[in-house]
Design a protein around this motif. Structure first.
Motif, PDB file in Angstrom:
ATOM      1  N   GLY A   1       0.815  -1.209   0.000  1.00 43.60           N
ATOM      2  CA  GLY A   1       0.000   0.000   0.000  1.00 43.60           C
ATOM      3  C   GLY A   1       0.848   1.257   0.000  1.00 43.60           C
ATOM      4  N   LEU A   2       1.970   1.222   0.703  1.00 42.25           N
ATOM      5  CA  LEU A   2       2.871   2.376   0.753  1.00 42.25           C
ATOM      6  C   LEU A   2       3.606   2.597  -0.566  1.00 42.25           C
ATOM      7  N   GLN A   3       3.461   1.655  -1.488  1.00 43.40           N
ATOM      8  CA  GLN A   3       3.995   1.828  -2.839  1.00 43.40           C
ATOM      9  C   GLN A   3       2.881   2.148  -3.843  1.00 43.40           C
ATOM     10  N   GLY A   4       1.670   2.362  -3.317  1.00 44.31           N
ATOM     11  CA  GLY A   4       0.552   2.733  -4.182  1.00 44.31           C
ATOM     12  C   GLY A   4      -0.116   1.573  -4.884  1.00 44.31           C
ATOM     13  N   VAL A   5       0.026   0.357  -4.366  1.00 43.39           N
ATOM     14  CA  VAL A   5      -0.491  -0.815  -5.067  1.00 43.39           C
ATOM     15  C   VAL A   5      -1.972  -0.662  -5.407  1.00 43.39           C
ATOM     16  N   GLU A   6      -2.319  -1.133  -6.607  1.00 43.28           N
ATOM     17  CA  GLU A   6      -3.703  -1.072  -7.074  1.00 43.28           C
ATOM     18  C   GLU A   6      -4.338  -2.462  -7.212  1.00 43.28           C
ATOM     19  N   MET A   7      -3.503  -3.487  -7.287  1.00 47.46           N
ATOM     20  CA  MET A   7      -4.021  -4.857  -7.315  1.00 47.46           C
ATOM     21  C   MET A   7      -2.988  -5.781  -6.685  1.00 47.46           C
ATOM     22  N   VAL A   8      -3.440  -6.543  -5.694  1.00 45.34           N
ATOM     23  CA  VAL A   8      -2.617  -7.585  -5.082  1.00 45.34           C
ATOM     24  C   VAL A   8      -3.151  -8.924  -5.573  1.00 45.34           C
ATOM     25  N   VAL A   9      -2.260  -9.747  -6.117  1.00 47.01           N
ATOM     26  CA  VAL A   9      -2.667 -11.082  -6.557  1.00 47.01           C
ATOM     27  C   VAL A   9      -1.997 -12.106  -5.652  1.00 47.01           C
ATOM     28  N   LEU A  10      -2.760 -13.092  -5.236  1.00 48.36           N
ATOM     29  CA  LEU A  10      -2.206 -14.101  -4.336  1.00 48.36           C
ATOM     30  C   LEU A  10      -2.873 -15.440  -4.572  1.00 48.36           C
TER      31      LEU A  10
ATOM     32  N   GLY B   1      -7.510  -6.320   4.081  1.00 49.87           N
ATOM     33  CA  GLY B   1      -6.327  -5.833   3.382  1.00 49.87           C
ATOM     34  C   GLY B   1      -6.674  -4.942   2.204  1.00 49.87           C
ATOM     35  N   ALA B   2      -7.714  -5.327   1.467  1.00 49.49           N
ATOM     36  CA  ALA B   2      -8.149  -4.519   0.330  1.00 49.49           C
ATOM     37  C   ALA B   2      -8.654  -3.153   0.790  1.00 49.49           C
ATOM     38  N   TYR B   3      -9.545  -3.152   1.777  1.00 50.19           N
ATOM     39  CA  TYR B   3     -10.143  -1.911   2.249  1.00 50.19           C
ATOM     40  C   TYR B   3      -9.107  -0.973   2.861  1.00 50.19           C
ATOM     41  N   GLN B   4      -8.251  -1.493   3.728  1.00 51.11           N
ATOM     42  CA  GLN B   4      -7.325  -0.640   4.466  1.00 51.11           C
ATOM     43  C   GLN B   4      -6.211  -0.077   3.594  1.00 51.11           C
ATOM     44  N   ASN B   5      -6.080  -0.586   2.370  1.00 52.77           N
ATOM     45  CA  ASN B   5      -5.067  -0.077   1.446  1.00 52.77           C
ATOM     46  C   ASN B   5      -5.661   0.359   0.118  1.00 52.77           C
ATOM     47  N   SER B   6      -6.984   0.375   0.048  1.00 51.34           N
ATOM     48  CA  SER B   6      -7.718   0.802  -1.136  1.00 51.34           C
ATOM     49  C   SER B   6      -7.150   0.157  -2.404  1.00 51.34           C
ATOM     50  N   THR B   7      -7.185  -1.160  -2.417  1.00 55.17           N
ATOM     51  CA  THR B   7      -6.652  -1.906  -3.548  1.00 55.17           C
ATOM     52  C   THR B   7      -7.562  -3.082  -3.882  1.00 55.17           C
ATOM     53  N   PHE B   8      -7.541  -3.503  -5.122  1.00 57.47           N
ATOM     54  CA  PHE B   8      -8.160  -4.776  -5.479  1.00 57.47           C
ATOM     55  C   PHE B   8      -7.278  -5.898  -4.946  1.00 57.47           C
ATOM     56  N   VAL B   9      -7.905  -7.005  -4.556  1.00 56.77           N
ATOM     57  CA  VAL B   9      -7.178  -8.214  -4.192  1.00 56.77           C
ATOM     58  C   VAL B   9      -7.810  -9.378  -4.933  1.00 56.77           C
ATOM     59  N   VAL B  10      -6.956 -10.159  -5.576  1.00 54.67           N
ATOM     60  CA  VAL B  10      -7.387 -11.346  -6.314  1.00 54.67           C
ATOM     61  C   VAL B  10      -6.780 -12.548  -5.608  1.00 54.67           C
ATOM     62  N   ALA B  11      -7.612 -13.376  -4.980  1.00 56.17           N
ATOM     63  CA  ALA B  11      -7.155 -14.513  -4.192  1.00 56.17           C
ATOM     64  C   ALA B  11      -7.640 -15.794  -4.862  1.00 56.17           C
TER      65      ALA B  11
ATOM     66  N   THR C   1      -9.552 -25.918   1.065  1.00 56.42           N
ATOM     67  CA  THR C   1     -10.704 -25.039   0.876  1.00 56.42           C
ATOM     68  C   THR C   1     -10.717 -24.471  -0.533  1.00 56.42           C
ATOM     69  N   GLY C   2     -11.883 -24.055  -0.972  1.00 57.65           N
ATOM     70  CA  GLY C   2     -11.997 -23.198  -2.147  1.00 57.65           C
ATOM     71  C   GLY C   2     -11.887 -21.752  -1.683  1.00 57.65           C
ATOM     72  N   GLY C   3     -12.795 -20.924  -2.179  1.00 60.16           N
ATOM     73  CA  GLY C   3     -12.801 -19.526  -1.763  1.00 60.16           C
ATOM     74  C   GLY C   3     -12.102 -18.581  -2.710  1.00 60.16           C
ATOM     75  N   THR C   4     -11.944 -18.978  -3.983  1.00 62.06           N
ATOM     76  CA  THR C   4     -11.385 -18.064  -4.983  1.00 62.06           C
ATOM     77  C   THR C   4     -12.305 -16.860  -5.120  1.00 62.06           C
ATOM     78  N   LEU C   5     -11.736 -15.656  -4.990  1.00 65.53           N
ATOM     79  CA  LEU C   5     -12.560 -14.445  -5.035  1.00 65.53           C
ATOM     80  C   LEU C   5     -11.768 -13.233  -5.484  1.00 65.53           C
ATOM     81  N   VAL C   6     -12.504 -12.203  -5.854  1.00 69.25           N
ATOM     82  CA  VAL C   6     -11.948 -10.887  -6.181  1.00 69.25           C
ATOM     83  C   VAL C   6     -12.638  -9.868  -5.291  1.00 69.25           C
ATOM     84  N   VAL C   7     -11.837  -9.030  -4.620  1.00 73.45           N
ATOM     85  CA  VAL C   7     -12.338  -8.021  -3.688  1.00 73.45           C
ATOM     86  C   VAL C   7     -11.984  -6.637  -4.217  1.00 73.45           C
ATOM     87  N   ASP C   8     -12.922  -5.686  -4.066  1.00 71.49           N
ATOM     88  CA  ASP C   8     -12.678  -4.335  -4.583  1.00 71.49           C
ATOM     89  C   ASP C   8     -12.025  -3.454  -3.511  1.00 71.49           C
ATOM     90  N   PRO C   9     -11.653  -2.214  -3.867  1.00 75.69           N
ATOM     91  CA  PRO C   9     -10.949  -1.349  -2.916  1.00 75.69           C
ATOM     92  C   PRO C   9     -11.775  -0.911  -1.715  1.00 75.69           C
TER      93      PRO C   9
END
Length: 311
Positions: free
Chosen positions: A182-191, A221-231, A244-252
């Motif tokens: 987030g401190l680098q301005g990340v816009e999408m985290v993929v994991l 993590g997505a909300y507190q850093n205003s980023t998309f997260v793709v898990a 587990t499953g749980g594949t998801l995409v979360v918005d900022p």
């Protein structure tokens, strides 16, 4: 002008211990074809995408586990995946066990650009589990035996039209993971992740709890850093061990944009406008205006719990 990155979260169903790399890569290519047909231009696969989740298996001789590792990337087994991505103009990310020329072992993910070239590498920092065989556990989780903690930190890359970072599995549970990016301005985290459906040390923590904690961590993590997260999950039953499953995409804003409801191979395609990250970064999570680093010293001064400062 919007900056839309259409991400394809490519979940893999179980990979059995006897399944070879070539058969897995064939499955990955089929998912890539589906993602491309549905408009995806960036496909994300799970942690340790090429093999079963081998840290559940104990090798007395640590070197016997090297058969699960990749000494080069791409290699003969994965070259068809890179070729397909290049032919389709598809960017991608996937995880694998990395064996370096110096003989070091890491749980690794890479970013591969639209031309099929590796543009970024991340090595898992927060390794869960244990080193030695533990007969008190319902199953083994030997990542600390087979991997070293990552040594590359959490870089963020200018990639596929945005600022993209990577994390792997257990990293998603740690707020520091997202904050450094987030401190680098990340816009999408993929994991990618391979998460057992039962806690090996707490049998009453089952699938529902595991999925709750998964979603909670990613959404926070997505909300507190205003980023998309793709898990992206590896899911289903591998040689008698359920993931587990749980594949998801979360918005900022921390909202789930889509989630797969099964445990086999499948693709979740979501168009993500990276400009949607701007509002949070410029208001409540404008770090330059609101962070108070003079009070955060304990975060880097202590690893474990120490005495309260109020005493």
């Amino acid at each position: 002008m919007s900056r839309v990155l259409t991400v394809a979260a490519a979940q893999l169903g179980p990979i059995q211990k006897a399944e070879d790399r070539q058969s897995v890569v064939t499955r990955m290519i089929a998912l890539m074809d589906e993602a491309h047909a549905r408009g995806g231009n960036f496909i994300v696969y799970p942690e340790l995408a090429l093999t079963t989740f081998f840290p559940r298996w104990y090798h007395e001789d640590r070197a016997e586990a090297d058969s699960w590792f990749e000494a080069s990337m791409p290699n003969a087994a994965t070259a068809p995946l890179f070729d397909k991505a290049r032919a389709l103009g598809m960017a991608m990310s996937f995880g694998y066990a990395e064996l370096t020329p110096e003989g070091r072992h890491f749980n690794t993910s890479i970013l591969v650009d639209h031309a099929g070239k590796i543009a970024g590498k991340y090595r898992k920092v927060h390794l869960p589990g244990h080193v030695d065989y533990d007969d008190t556990r319902s199953h083994q989780h030997l990542e600390k035996r087979y991997f070293e903690p990552g040594d590359l930190g959490w870089p963020v890359w200018n990639f596929a039209g945005g600022l993209v970072g990577m994390a792997i599995c257990n990293d998603r549970r740690w707020p520091e993971t997202y904050r450094v990016m987030g401190l680098q301005g990340v816009e999408m985290v993929v994991l990618g992740f391979n998460t057992p459906s039962v806690n090996s040390q707490r049998s009453d923590e089952g699938l529902a709890d595991r999925l709750f904690h998964h979603r909670l961590s990613v959404q926070a993590g997505a909300y507190q850093n205003s980023t998309f997260v793709v898990a992206v999950a590896k899911a289903g039953t591998e040689d008698g061990h359920h993931l587990t499953g749980g594949t998801l995409v979360v918005d900022p804003n921390g909202k789930i944009l889509g989630e797969l409801d099964h445990e086999h191979d499948g693709v979740l395609v979501v168009a993500c406008d990276l400009d949607d990250t701007r509002f949070g970064k410029e208001t409540i999570f404008d770090f330059a205006r609101h962070r108070r680093v003079e009070h955060y010293g304990l975060i880097i001064e202590r690893t474990g719990v120490g005495a309260p400062l109020g005493e």
